[in-house]
Design a protein around this motif. Sequence first.
Motif, PDB file in Angstrom:
ATOM      1  N   ARG A  71       4.165   2.537   6.720  1.00 22.41           N
ATOM      2  CA  ARG A  71       3.767   2.471   5.319  1.00 22.41           C
ATOM      3  C   ARG A  71       2.407   3.138   5.215  1.00 22.41           C
ATOM      4  O   ARG A  71       1.454   2.773   5.915  1.00 22.41           O
ATOM      5  N   GLU A  73      -0.478   4.763   2.417  1.00 21.25           N
ATOM      6  CA  GLU A  73      -0.947   4.799   1.035  1.00 21.25           C
ATOM      7  C   GLU A  73      -1.975   5.914   0.916  1.00 21.25           C
ATOM      8  O   GLU A  73      -2.990   5.900   1.609  1.00 21.25           O
ATOM      9  N   SER A 102       3.117   5.637  -0.532  1.00 21.12           N
ATOM     10  CA  SER A 102       2.864   5.224  -1.919  1.00 21.12           C
ATOM     11  C   SER A 102       1.555   5.887  -2.344  1.00 21.12           C
ATOM     12  O   SER A 102       0.769   6.342  -1.510  1.00 21.12           O
ATOM     13  N   ALA A 118       2.937  -3.580   0.918  1.00 23.89           N
ATOM     14  CA  ALA A 118       3.979  -2.660   1.398  1.00 23.89           C
ATOM     15  C   ALA A 118       4.412  -3.050   2.809  1.00 23.89           C
ATOM     16  O   ALA A 118       5.599  -3.051   3.136  1.00 23.89           O
TER      17      ALA A 118
END
Length: 172
Positions: A71, A73, A102, A118
């Motif tokens: 994950r 960001e 994201s 996340a």
Amino acid sequence: MELVVFDHGDGPGAEWARTTRPGDELMLMKPQGTFVTAPAPYHLFAGEETAQAAYGPMLRALPADARVFGRFEIDSPDERLHLIDSHHERLDPKTGGDLEWSYRRGRSAASSETLVEAVRGLELPAEPGRAYLAGEARTIQLIRRHLVEERNWPRRNVITKPFWTPGRKGMD
């Protein structure tokens, strides 16, 4: 070759990024230190823009059959780096895992609860794997706390590399 540099604050890397010019000589070295992959049932990567540069070589060094979850960001799609071959960027969780990005769209990367959420939302196998957390220090602490306290991972299974935090210089 394309070199992508993220400017975070006033540290030595940011100073270099603001003063370097096309044609300047650059010496590249292989990854060094203890922030490297190790055998594990599966691997979890989490971080923001600054983590991507470390994660690319780490992901490519894993065996072809490694299970990988990630994950990331970042502020916008323009800051996304292709960490592995494009046809492997979204893998089936049953066979290899998955990587997902994201976008903050201007929000701060410091103490990012959205990145923690996340990671919290990931459907990971029951047994602990090995986690590699890099980037902003406070966000890394929050993710590590989640893995150790909520998912009961042994602390030694969570490898961290804080690169920066607001107001602090010389972390790396």
